[in-house]
Design an enzyme around this catalytic site. Sequence first.
Site, short mmCIF file in Angstrom:
data_model
loop_
_atom_site.label_atom_id
_atom_site.label_comp_id
_atom_site.label_asym_id
_atom_site.label_seq_id
_atom_site.Cartn_x
_atom_site.Cartn_y
_atom_site.Cartn_z
N GLU A 354 0.83 -1.20 0.00
CA GLU A 354 0.00 0.00 0.00
C GLU A 354 0.87 1.26 0.00
O GLU A 354 0.49 2.28 -0.57
CB GLU A 354 -0.94 0.00 1.22
CG GLU A 354 -2.05 1.04 1.13
CD GLU A 354 -3.13 0.82 2.16
OE1 GLU A 354 -4.12 0.14 1.85
OE2 GLU A 354 -2.97 1.30 3.30
N HIS A 385 6.95 -27.02 2.11
CA HIS A 385 6.04 -28.04 1.60
C HIS A 385 4.85 -27.42 0.88
O HIS A 385 3.84 -28.10 0.65
CB HIS A 385 5.56 -28.92 2.76
CG HIS A 385 6.68 -29.70 3.40
ND1 HIS A 385 7.01 -30.98 3.02
CD2 HIS A 385 7.56 -29.35 4.37
CE1 HIS A 385 8.04 -31.40 3.75
NE2 HIS A 385 8.40 -30.43 4.57
N LYS A 500 -13.74 1.11 -3.98
CA LYS A 500 -14.65 1.46 -2.88
C LYS A 500 -15.76 2.39 -3.37
O LYS A 500 -16.91 2.28 -2.95
CB LYS A 500 -13.86 2.12 -1.75
CG LYS A 500 -12.95 1.15 -1.01
CD LYS A 500 -11.97 1.86 -0.11
CE LYS A 500 -12.63 2.43 1.12
NZ LYS A 500 -11.65 2.96 2.08
#
Length: 540
Positions: A354, A385, A500
């Site tokens: 950000e 893994h 948004k």
Amino acid sequence: MAAAPLSQLPVWKKLERQAETISQPDKHLKYLIREKDRLQAFSRKEAGLFFDFSRQRLDSETLNLLLQLGETRQLGDQFNAMISGRKVNRTENRAALHTAARSFSDNPLPVDGTDVMPEIRRVRKEIELFSNQIHSGRITGAAGKPFTDAVVIGIGGSYLGTEFVARALSAFADKNIRLHFLANVDIHNFGAIAGIIDPDTTLWIVISKSYTTPETTANENQVRNFMRSRDIDPAGHIITVTSKGSPGDTAAHPVLATFHMFDFIGGRYSVTSAVGGVPLSLYLGYERFLRFLKGAEEMDLHAAHAPADRNIPLLAALISVWNNNFLGYATQAIIPYASPLAKLAPHIQQLNMESNGKSATRDGKWLEVPAGVILFGEPGTNAQHSFFQLAHQGRPFPIDFIGVLTPQYRQYRVKTDGVTNHQELWANLISQPTALATGKESEDPARYFPGNRPSSTLVLDDLSPENIGRLLSFYEAKTVFEAFIWGINPFDQFGVELGKNLAGDIRKQMARKNEKADADFDQTDPITRFYLETLFRTNV
């Protein structure tokens, strides 16, 4: 401060040529790491951390050029301008003083002619008093029962840093308060928490600077209705962390207590403010939160005053830019070989991506080189893994390995194949960076490991509150040093706004449909209309 375009700097051009040199076969890491005194030349022990960058793809000439780049970009001056209260957040005309939240200096720190330190000390004192009263039972829930659970309601920087620290220090959580995080507006997040807490003994901590964040508003509304449905007055169970005068800091919004945030501390840098201070003091106790702050302050002072060639977050930032802009690595992993650090990578994702995921300079010009990296991570040995197949034989990416010498649980020393669990963990931590660097020759392509894959290793003595503070501050300083090199503003985040805003338009259409069943979605584009109609056919 330096304003010349990066690509035009003489040192930048020298680094481009140096990248061609480092890419030659004789500069493969399998040769570099065998050079005499390699570790001593390419490691530093400073401010409580050991930083080993001996397995990065660089040599002494590269390091000297990177230090010249840092000097050209006046990194020390820029960092000190930030911590002294200069308005380095130009687009929002603000200071960026997250370091003030953990400063214990008696020196004044003026912003717009007003010393901000008395207010910071006031909030700290309020946190200490409140957390002590909760722990002593002087403040209880509406039914007179002590609080047993605290739920953080907030998203992004309002919870990620706190969750990282809480998880890292959970071994110290002896205050009989469980800590939960209600970040996602997804009703599954709320439902899972509501199913395991006792409403009579739960404290809800609503964290929002503006107190207008839609997800946080929706979750608080859900909580208030949940409490009222059980005949509990929410005002006696909700506290707020917000800016002065916000909708969450008014008499019309009655709560148990309010703690103030400051506009000069951005969300992703805010865990050492009341954002983290309130929940962490409840969970760990105020004294441990204070120790965490003092560790962060130590690293801040190191970042501000250490010479460039000893300054570990500055060196890490220069290496990151080297890997990104000159060697072409667009991705980086953080792999802590310590399960308590499981939430470090998600926090640094937001902090770094950000802050530095930008395409414009702080002067409002297009950035001519890529800034920011795609950042991810998972604790070792789990990561081995999961995605280390790609790390070793697929697309390469630099890695920060993190090791902890002394575990939080020292009493478990059963041996398997002659070693304890902690020693087994370290066997992997020691081997993986070497394997990535050296590789392995084979006539069988499936068993060939190219090596030459860079990494750094950070070592902490233990997972104490002080060391978690140092680690947090290290990554914060590294992030802003990177931004200062690129000439971008790491303190705004306009990139999160477009989605948004569109969500706000869609929300209005949903609300209209909820109010009037025969309302249609004809004003939207066909794809959006399809999803809205699909959702409303489910009657939710």
